[in-house]
Design a protein around this motif. Sequence first.
Motif, PDB file in Angstrom:
ATOM      1  N   UNK A  14       0.844  -1.202   0.000  1.00  0.00           N
ATOM      2  CA  UNK A  14       0.000   0.000   0.000  1.00  0.00           C
ATOM      3  C   UNK A  14       0.878   1.250   0.000  1.00  0.00           C
ATOM      4  N   UNK A  15       0.254   2.391  -0.106  1.00  0.00           N
ATOM      5  CA  UNK A  15       1.002   3.660  -0.122  1.00  0.00           C
ATOM      6  C   UNK A  15       1.125   4.283   1.260  1.00  0.00           C
ATOM      7  N   UNK A  16       0.695   3.555   2.296  1.00  0.00           N
ATOM      8  CA  UNK A  16       0.701   4.102   3.636  1.00  0.00           C
ATOM      9  C   UNK A  16       1.758   3.459   4.543  1.00  0.00           C
ATOM     10  N   UNK A  17       2.000   2.173   4.410  1.00  0.00           N
ATOM     11  CA  UNK A  17       2.899   1.463   5.328  1.00  0.00           C
ATOM     12  C   UNK A  17       4.317   2.029   5.270  1.00  0.00           C
ATOM     13  N   UNK A  18       4.844   2.296   6.452  1.00  0.00           N
ATOM     14  CA  UNK A  18       6.226   2.788   6.573  1.00  0.00           C
ATOM     15  C   UNK A  18       6.965   1.921   7.579  1.00  0.00           C
ATOM     16  N   UNK A  19       8.129   1.457   7.194  1.00  0.00           N
ATOM     17  CA  UNK A  19       9.032   0.796   8.136  1.00  0.00           C
ATOM     18  C   UNK A  19      10.281   1.654   8.216  1.00  0.00           C
ATOM     19  N   UNK A  20      10.730   1.858   9.446  1.00  0.00           N
ATOM     20  CA  UNK A  20      11.881   2.711   9.696  1.00  0.00           C
ATOM     21  C   UNK A  20      12.889   1.946  10.525  1.00  0.00           C
ATOM     22  N   UNK A  21      14.168   2.151  10.253  1.00  0.00           N
ATOM     23  CA  UNK A  21      15.205   1.492  11.041  1.00  0.00           C
ATOM     24  C   UNK A  21      16.092   2.517  11.717  1.00  0.00           C
ATOM     25  N   UNK A  22      16.713   2.064  12.799  1.00  0.00           N
ATOM     26  CA  UNK A  22      17.582   2.950  13.577  1.00  0.00           C
ATOM     27  C   UNK A  22      18.982   2.965  12.983  1.00  0.00           C
ATOM     28  N   UNK A  23      19.477   4.153  12.781  1.00  0.00           N
ATOM     29  CA  UNK A  23      20.862   4.374  12.374  1.00  0.00           C
ATOM     30  C   UNK A  23      21.580   5.031  13.556  1.00  0.00           C
ATOM     31  N   UNK A  24      22.813   4.607  13.813  1.00  0.00           N
ATOM     32  CA  UNK A  24      23.620   5.170  14.911  1.00  0.00           C
ATOM     33  C   UNK A  24      22.893   5.065  16.255  1.00  0.00           C
ATOM     34  N   UNK A  25      22.388   3.858  16.537  1.00  0.00           N
ATOM     35  CA  UNK A  25      21.618   3.647  17.749  1.00  0.00           C
ATOM     36  C   UNK A  25      22.468   3.557  19.012  1.00  0.00           C
ATOM     37  N   UNK A  26      21.976   4.168  20.056  1.00  0.00           N
ATOM     38  CA  UNK A  26      22.556   4.067  21.395  1.00  0.00           C
ATOM     39  C   UNK A  26      21.431   3.708  22.349  1.00  0.00           C
ATOM     40  N   UNK A  27      21.663   2.713  23.181  1.00  0.00           N
ATOM     41  CA  UNK A  27      20.677   2.316  24.192  1.00  0.00           C
ATOM     42  C   UNK A  27      21.336   2.368  25.557  1.00  0.00           C
ATOM     43  N   UNK A  28      20.599   2.860  26.528  1.00  0.00           N
ATOM     44  CA  UNK A  28      21.064   2.841  27.912  1.00  0.00           C
ATOM     45  C   UNK A  28      20.045   2.070  28.734  1.00  0.00           C
ATOM     46  N   UNK A  29      20.541   1.037  29.408  1.00  0.00           N
ATOM     47  CA  UNK A  29      19.716   0.205  30.284  1.00  0.00           C
ATOM     48  C   UNK A  29      19.826   0.765  31.697  1.00  0.00           C
ATOM     49  N   UNK A  30      18.687   0.932  32.344  1.00  0.00           N
ATOM     50  CA  UNK A  30      18.639   1.473  33.698  1.00  0.00           C
ATOM     51  C   UNK A  30      17.968   0.478  34.632  1.00  0.00           C
ATOM     52  N   UNK A  31      18.328   0.564  35.892  1.00  0.00           N
ATOM     53  CA  UNK A  31      17.719  -0.266  36.923  1.00  0.00           C
ATOM     54  C   UNK A  31      17.878   0.442  38.258  1.00  0.00           C
ATOM     55  N   UNK A  32      16.904   0.239  39.134  1.00  0.00           N
ATOM     56  CA  UNK A  32      17.040   0.782  40.485  1.00  0.00           C
ATOM     57  C   UNK A  32      18.106   0.028  41.268  1.00  0.00           C
ATOM     58  N   UNK A  33      18.508  -1.148  40.778  1.00  0.00           N
ATOM     59  CA  UNK A  33      19.434  -2.010  41.516  1.00  0.00           C
ATOM     60  C   UNK A  33      20.885  -1.923  41.040  1.00  0.00           C
ATOM     61  N   UNK A  34      21.147  -1.270  39.885  1.00  0.00           N
ATOM     62  CA  UNK A  34      22.520  -1.246  39.381  1.00  0.00           C
ATOM     63  C   UNK A  34      22.777   0.023  38.565  1.00  0.00           C
ATOM     64  N   UNK A  35      24.038   0.227  38.243  1.00  0.00           N
ATOM     65  CA  UNK A  35      24.444   1.394  37.460  1.00  0.00           C
ATOM     66  C   UNK A  35      23.956   1.247  36.013  1.00  0.00           C
ATOM     67  N   UNK A  36      23.718   2.351  35.323  1.00  0.00           N
ATOM     68  CA  UNK A  36      23.302   2.289  33.915  1.00  0.00           C
ATOM     69  C   UNK A  36      24.370   1.627  33.040  1.00  0.00           C
ATOM     70  N   UNK A  37      23.911   0.993  31.962  1.00  0.00           N
ATOM     71  CA  UNK A  37      24.808   0.350  30.984  1.00  0.00           C
ATOM     72  C   UNK A  37      24.445   0.909  29.616  1.00  0.00           C
ATOM     73  N   UNK A  38      25.394   1.554  28.953  1.00  0.00           N
ATOM     74  CA  UNK A  38      25.162   2.144  27.640  1.00  0.00           C
ATOM     75  C   UNK A  38      25.844   1.312  26.568  1.00  0.00           C
ATOM     76  N   UNK A  39      25.090   1.069  25.471  1.00  0.00           N
ATOM     77  CA  UNK A  39      25.597   0.263  24.361  1.00  0.00           C
ATOM     78  C   UNK A  39      25.299   0.958  23.045  1.00  0.00           C
ATOM     79  N   UNK A  40      26.057   0.601  22.033  1.00  0.00           N
ATOM     80  CA  UNK A  40      25.820   1.046  20.663  1.00  0.00           C
ATOM     81  C   UNK A  40      25.344  -0.154  19.865  1.00  0.00           C
ATOM     82  N   UNK A  41      24.515   0.104  18.875  1.00  0.00           N
ATOM     83  CA  UNK A  41      24.071  -1.001  18.006  1.00  0.00           C
ATOM     84  C   UNK A  41      23.793  -0.483  16.622  1.00  0.00           C
TER      85      UNK A  41
END
Length: 160
Positions: free
Chosen positions: A133-160
């Motif tokens: 169709x002319x409406x569906x859009x799929x988008x992907x992440x370029x230069x992605x960075x994710x940071x995982x957080x928890x009340x129990x531990x220090x943040x962990x930052x990753x690239x993907x």
Amino acid sequence: MKATAKFLMTLALFMATTTLSAQNTEKVSPTEVMNYLQECGVFFLATVEADQPHVRPFSAVTVYENHLYFLTGKKKDVFKQLKVNGKFEICGLKRNGTEWIRITGRLINDDRVEAKQFMLDKNPGNKMYSATDNNTAVLYIQDGTATYYSFASAPRTVKF
């Protein structure tokens, strides 16, 4: 004078720590990030229009050709906003309420029918969309960075 010296020492320590952590950012597969988002169930994607942020829920996510993909419609404001400014932020909270993820990067539109069909096959609940169709859009992440957080531990930052 003492306050200024203390501030400068704190600033120098912060800058050294930030530089060190940026140099040691771990590289991970986008599948790791996808699995985390799927554990969250629903996650929230933020865009900006002029000076106004906009946030909405998402749940359709997959990895295709080693990129993390999302699904939306071209007629939606989110797609229009991302065409103007591809920068985004995602926040997902795990169901336990004590762990969350924040993701940044740039979302890039992929108009290929194969990418759309793959996304739809992996997320069959999205019946309103079609790969041709002319409406569906799929988008992907370029230069992605994710940071995982928890009340129990220090943040962990990753690239993907």
